[in-house]
Design a protein around this motif. Structure first.
Motif, PDB file in Angstrom:
ATOM      1  N   VAL A 118       0.848  -1.191   0.000  1.00  0.00           N
ATOM      2  CA  VAL A 118       0.000   0.000   0.000  1.00  0.00           C
ATOM      3  C   VAL A 118       0.887   1.246   0.000  1.00  0.00           C
ATOM      4  CG1 VAL A 118      -1.730   1.303   1.297  1.00  0.00           C
ATOM      5  CG2 VAL A 118      -1.823  -1.191   1.254  1.00  0.00           C
ATOM      6  N   VAL A 119       0.551   2.219  -0.863  1.00  0.00           N
ATOM      7  CA  VAL A 119       1.228   3.519  -0.850  1.00  0.00           C
ATOM      8  C   VAL A 119       0.174   4.604  -0.689  1.00  0.00           C
ATOM      9  CG1 VAL A 119       3.231   2.802  -2.217  1.00  0.00           C
ATOM     10  CG2 VAL A 119       1.225   3.693  -3.375  1.00  0.00           C
ATOM     11  N   THR A 120       0.556   5.684  -0.010  1.00  0.00           N
ATOM     12  CA  THR A 120      -0.357   6.793   0.234  1.00  0.00           C
ATOM     13  C   THR A 120       0.334   8.093  -0.130  1.00  0.00           C
ATOM     14  OG1 THR A 120       0.383   7.025   2.530  1.00  0.00           O
ATOM     15  CG2 THR A 120      -1.480   5.567   2.141  1.00  0.00           C
ATOM     16  N   PHE A 121      -0.453   9.072  -0.566  1.00  0.00           N
ATOM     17  CA  PHE A 121       0.113  10.388  -0.839  1.00  0.00           C
ATOM     18  C   PHE A 121      -0.970  11.445  -0.771  1.00  0.00           C
ATOM     19  CE2 PHE A 121      -1.257   9.579  -5.225  1.00  0.00           C
ATOM     20  CZ  PHE A 121      -0.949   8.239  -5.397  1.00  0.00           C
ATOM     21  N   GLY A 122      -0.549  12.676  -0.461  1.00  0.00           N
ATOM     22  CA  GLY A 122      -1.480  13.790  -0.344  1.00  0.00           C
ATOM     23  C   GLY A 122      -1.525  14.339   1.063  1.00  0.00           C
ATOM     24  N   ASP A 123      -2.692  14.809   1.475  1.00  0.00           N
ATOM     25  CA  ASP A 123      -2.902  15.426   2.782  1.00  0.00           C
ATOM     26  C   ASP A 123      -2.832  14.374   3.886  1.00  0.00           C
ATOM     27  OD1 ASP A 123      -3.731  17.082   4.908  1.00  0.00           O
ATOM     28  OD2 ASP A 123      -5.853  16.798   4.417  1.00  0.00           O
ATOM     29  N   GLY A 124      -2.017  14.647   4.887  1.00  0.00           N
ATOM     30  CA  GLY A 124      -1.907  13.744   6.025  1.00  0.00           C
ATOM     31  C   GLY A 124      -2.256  14.421   7.326  1.00  0.00           C
ATOM     32  N   SER A 125      -3.012  15.507   7.265  1.00  0.00           N
ATOM     33  CA  SER A 125      -3.289  16.315   8.454  1.00  0.00           C
ATOM     34  C   SER A 125      -4.096  15.583   9.517  1.00  0.00           C
ATOM     35  CB  SER A 125      -4.009  17.608   8.053  1.00  0.00           C
ATOM     36  OG  SER A 125      -5.260  17.314   7.468  1.00  0.00           O
ATOM     37  N   ALA A 126      -4.773  14.505   9.170  1.00  0.00           N
ATOM     38  CA  ALA A 126      -5.546  13.724  10.142  1.00  0.00           C
ATOM     39  C   ALA A 126      -5.032  12.285  10.214  1.00  0.00           C
ATOM     40  CB  ALA A 126      -7.024  13.750   9.776  1.00  0.00           C
ATOM     41  N   CYS A 127      -3.747  12.110   9.914  1.00  0.00           N
ATOM     42  CA  CYS A 127      -3.080  10.795   9.947  1.00  0.00           C
ATOM     43  C   CYS A 127      -3.608   9.831   8.891  1.00  0.00           C
ATOM     44  CB  CYS A 127      -3.160  10.176  11.331  1.00  0.00           C
ATOM     45  SG  CYS A 127      -2.417  11.186  12.610  1.00  0.00           S
ATOM     46  N   GLN A 128      -4.310  10.309   7.870  1.00  0.00           N
ATOM     47  CA  GLN A 128      -4.884   9.435   6.856  1.00  0.00           C
ATOM     48  C   GLN A 128      -3.848   8.826   5.905  1.00  0.00           C
ATOM     49  OE1 GLN A 128      -5.243  12.753   7.119  1.00  0.00           O
ATOM     50  NE2 GLN A 128      -6.124  13.673   5.302  1.00  0.00           N
ATOM     51  N   LEU A 129      -2.599   9.307   5.954  1.00  0.00           N
ATOM     52  CA  LEU A 129      -1.544   8.715   5.133  1.00  0.00           C
ATOM     53  C   LEU A 129      -0.785   7.622   5.866  1.00  0.00           C
ATOM     54  CD1 LEU A 129       0.066  11.805   3.367  1.00  0.00           C
ATOM     55  CD2 LEU A 129      -1.811  10.351   2.600  1.00  0.00           C
ATOM     56  N   GLY A 130      -0.826   7.645   7.169  1.00  0.00           N
ATOM     57  CA  GLY A 130      -0.052   6.683   7.946  1.00  0.00           C
ATOM     58  C   GLY A 130       0.210   7.239   9.325  1.00  0.00           C
ATOM     59  N   GLU A 131       1.313   6.842   9.902  1.00  0.00           N
ATOM     60  CA  GLU A 131       1.650   7.290  11.252  1.00  0.00           C
ATOM     61  C   GLU A 131       2.082   8.748  11.245  1.00  0.00           C
ATOM     62  OE1 GLU A 131       1.192   5.455  13.979  1.00  0.00           O
ATOM     63  OE2 GLU A 131       0.445   3.854  12.703  1.00  0.00           O
ATOM     64  N   GLY A 132       1.683   9.489  12.255  1.00  0.00           N
ATOM     65  CA  GLY A 132       2.107  10.876  12.398  1.00  0.00           C
ATOM     66  C   GLY A 132       1.237  11.823  11.606  1.00  0.00           C
ATOM     67  N   VAL A 133       1.359  13.087  11.906  1.00  0.00           N
ATOM     68  CA  VAL A 133       0.596  14.129  11.226  1.00  0.00           C
ATOM     69  C   VAL A 133       1.538  14.863  10.286  1.00  0.00           C
ATOM     70  CG1 VAL A 133      -0.796  16.205  11.501  1.00  0.00           C
ATOM     71  CG2 VAL A 133      -0.951  14.370  13.183  1.00  0.00           C
ATOM     72  N   ILE A 134       1.368  14.628   8.996  1.00  0.00           N
ATOM     73  CA  ILE A 134       2.218  15.232   7.980  1.00  0.00           C
ATOM     74  C   ILE A 134       1.320  15.662   6.835  1.00  0.00           C
ATOM     75  CG2 ILE A 134       4.085  14.850   6.346  1.00  0.00           C
ATOM     76  CD1 ILE A 134       5.213  12.797   8.285  1.00  0.00           C
ATOM     77  N   THR A 135       1.571  16.815   6.266  1.00  0.00           N
ATOM     78  CA  THR A 135       0.767  17.303   5.155  1.00  0.00           C
ATOM     79  C   THR A 135       1.588  17.313   3.878  1.00  0.00           C
ATOM     80  OG1 THR A 135      -0.544  18.659   6.629  1.00  0.00           O
ATOM     81  CG2 THR A 135      -0.599  19.245   4.322  1.00  0.00           C
ATOM     82  N   GLY A 136       0.972  16.921   2.786  1.00  0.00           N
ATOM     83  CA  GLY A 136       1.595  16.994   1.470  1.00  0.00           C
ATOM     84  C   GLY A 136       2.791  16.088   1.326  1.00  0.00           C
ATOM     85  N   ALA A 137       2.683  14.863   1.794  1.00  0.00           N
ATOM     86  CA  ALA A 137       3.830  13.967   1.777  1.00  0.00           C
ATOM     87  C   ALA A 137       3.469  12.603   1.213  1.00  0.00           C
ATOM     88  CB  ALA A 137       4.357  13.789   3.204  1.00  0.00           C
ATOM     89  N   TRP A 138       4.504  11.845   0.922  1.00  0.00           N
ATOM     90  CA  TRP A 138       4.362  10.440   0.563  1.00  0.00           C
ATOM     91  C   TRP A 138       4.737   9.651   1.799  1.00  0.00           C
ATOM     92  CZ3 TRP A 138       3.953   8.307  -4.548  1.00  0.00           C
ATOM     93  CH2 TRP A 138       3.813   9.260  -5.544  1.00  0.00           C
ATOM     94  N   LEU A 139       3.910   8.755   2.225  1.00  0.00           N
ATOM     95  CA  LEU A 139       4.208   7.966   3.412  1.00  0.00           C
ATOM     96  C   LEU A 139       3.874   6.506   3.185  1.00  0.00           C
ATOM     97  CD1 LEU A 139       2.801  10.037   6.410  1.00  0.00           C
ATOM     98  CD2 LEU A 139       5.163   9.689   5.801  1.00  0.00           C
ATOM     99  N   PRO A 140       4.647   5.613   3.826  1.00  0.00           N
ATOM    100  CA  PRO A 140       4.209   4.221   3.824  1.00  0.00           C
ATOM    101  C   PRO A 140       3.028   4.109   4.777  1.00  0.00           C
ATOM    102  CG  PRO A 140       6.128   4.487   5.218  1.00  0.00           C
ATOM    103  CD  PRO A 140       5.881   5.823   4.547  1.00  0.00           C
ATOM    104  N   PRO A 141       2.241   3.052   4.665  1.00  0.00           N
ATOM    105  CA  PRO A 141       1.122   2.892   5.588  1.00  0.00           C
ATOM    106  C   PRO A 141       1.638   2.577   6.983  1.00  0.00           C
ATOM    107  CG  PRO A 141       1.378   0.947   4.248  1.00  0.00           C
ATOM    108  CD  PRO A 141       2.340   1.968   3.712  1.00  0.00           C
TER     109      PRO A 141
END
Length: 173
Positions: A118-141
């Motif tokens: 699984v790969v995620t990208f985009g807004d992470g302001s509510a932890c929807q990309l993975g661990e931690g609160v990050i915005t506008g990033a690529w994160l592993p799940p």
């Protein structure tokens, strides 16, 4: 068919993608406009689709060989190009393998690669990309997500996958 926040897209039998609704961000695959599109129109420059998804203000399609392309609002990197650009024409996501399925949230995207990763990208302001609160990033799940995902879905600010073990795994708001 897939429903976004204020637009819809449909996959036709011949692999074309048609879109209708609001197009303020180019999510219909044409130049942004404030005019409501009430009749489905073919998304230019993208044919041979096998799967589609619609998000808040962006859309996606996977072609018959697993290429993922997205279009519409990209101001939080949700188009997967590695940048914060918006595009009213389909642009390829920068992923490491072919894509089997994709889901779009309000401002984020979640894809399953052919090996089940699984790969995620985009807004992470509510932890929807993975661990931690990050915005506008690529994160592993998150670490608890199985290595072999079979299905993915996304809400406005959350993501869910189903593993080969049949269990659902979720994260975000």
């Amino acid at each position: 068919v897939a429903a976004g926040e204020r637009h819809g897209i449909a996959l036709t039998e011949d692999g074309n993608v048609s879109a209708w609704g609001q197009n303020l961000s180019g999510q219909l695959g044409t130049a942004p406009s404030s005019t409501l599109v009430t009749t489905p129109a073919v998304v230019p420059a993208f044919y041979g689709s096998t799967f589609i998804a619609a998000g808040g203000f962006h859309s996606a399609a996977i072609d018959f060989i697993g290429n993922l392309q997205l279009w519409g609002d990209g101001f939080l990197a949700q188009l997967g190009t590695g940048g914060i650009i918006s595009s009213y024409t389909p642009v390829p996501a920068q992923v490491s393998d072919s894509v089997t399925t994709v889901a779009l949230g309000r401002f984020h995207s979640v894809a399953v690669l052919s090996g089940g990763k699984v790969v995620t990208f985009g807004d992470g302001s509510a932890c929807q990309l993975g661990e931690g609160v990050i915005t506008g990033a690529w994160l592993p799940p998150p670490p608890h997500v199985p290595a072999n995902a079979t299905f993915v879905t996304a809400g406005d600010y959350d993501s869910l996958v189903v593993g080969t073990d049949g269990k659902a795994y979720g994260w975000g708001d």
